[in-house]
Design a protein around this motif. Structure first.
Motif: not given
Length: 240
Positions: A171-189, A202-205
């Motif tokens: 997978p590439g960038m998938i929206v999950t609880p984990g990705s929302q906490e880090n890679l997709l967080a408001p302060d992440h590049p 973005l991808g989904t599960a």
């Protein structure tokens, strides 16, 4: 009749995210699913994919209850991000154990049962195993997912003589609880990465599990050693 009617599937990491979606979808497709996760609940028995005894017991319990295993979906994993000069050795080892050792252990103990059923293995790689990144420091994650892709090809080679197929989903960038906490967080590049994805989202599960259903089905009987990239075209363009 579903695409997986009557098949017995062992799926790791089913407490939430892609694993939970896989558990529900595989059941909807007619499979008998044995889930497992370090965060256990009524639908998901305890499983630590970095612990050999835990994996062995999980597989053996599945076989005792259902008589066989047709599908191993080695989904579970965990990551600690960091750059090479700042990541601790402990975090490096944690990531490789959770993302790579886990695949080896699940495949090792499912193998004799998959030989009997001429079954299939599905692993989870990542676009992180294909390219580097200037926006996410992830040396351990890249190493482990690159290893998963390579290991899957070798599992396909070793399994062919037994009728076992093995394929990887990256997978590439998938929206999950984990990705929302880090890679997709408001302060992440990487928070605005959707703008760099050719398909524009973005991808989904569900996007990932759709591919897993195909690879687990009889329709993929002649597919082995493949690495199916599910990233909306992200990895084929620049910036990567």
């Amino acid at each position: 009749m579903g695409h997986l009617e009557g098949k017995v599937a062992a799926i790791s990491g089913t407490a939430n995210g892609q694993g939970r979606v896989a558990l529900e979808r595989f059941r909807a497709e007619g499979a008998i699913v044995v889930g497992g996760d370090i965060r256990s609940d009524d639908d998901t028995p305890y499983l630590d994919v970095t612990d050999e005894a835990s994996v062995r017991d999980w597989i053996e319990t599945a076989v005792q209850r259902h008589g066989r295993i047709d599908i191993l979906y080695a989904n579970a994993g965990a990551v600690r991000f960091g750059a090479v000069d700042t990541q601790s050795f402990e975090d490096w080892r944690f990531t490789l154990a959770a993302e790579l050792d886990s695949v080896f252990l699940c495949a090792k103990y499912a193998w004799p049962h998959l030989k009997k059923t001429r079954g299939t293995i599905i692993t989870v790689g990542s676009t992180a195993g294909l390219t580097g990144s200037v926006t996410n420091d992830r040396v351990a994650h890249s190493a482990s997912k690159g290893g998963v892709i390579a290991a899957t090809r070798q599992l396909a080679a070793e399994g062919a003589r037994h009728g076992i197929t093995a394929n990887c989903i990256s997978p590439g960038m998938i929206v999950t609880p984990g990705s929302q906490e880090n890679l997709l967080a408001p302060d992440h590049p990487m928070r605005d990465i959707a703008s760099a994805i050719p398909l524009g989202r973005l991808g989904t599960a569900e996007d990932v599990v759709n591919v897993a259903v195909f690879l687990a089905s009889d329709a993929a009987a002649y597919v082995t050693g493949a690495n199916v990239v599910v990233d909306g075209g992200w990895s084929i363009v620049l910036p990567g």
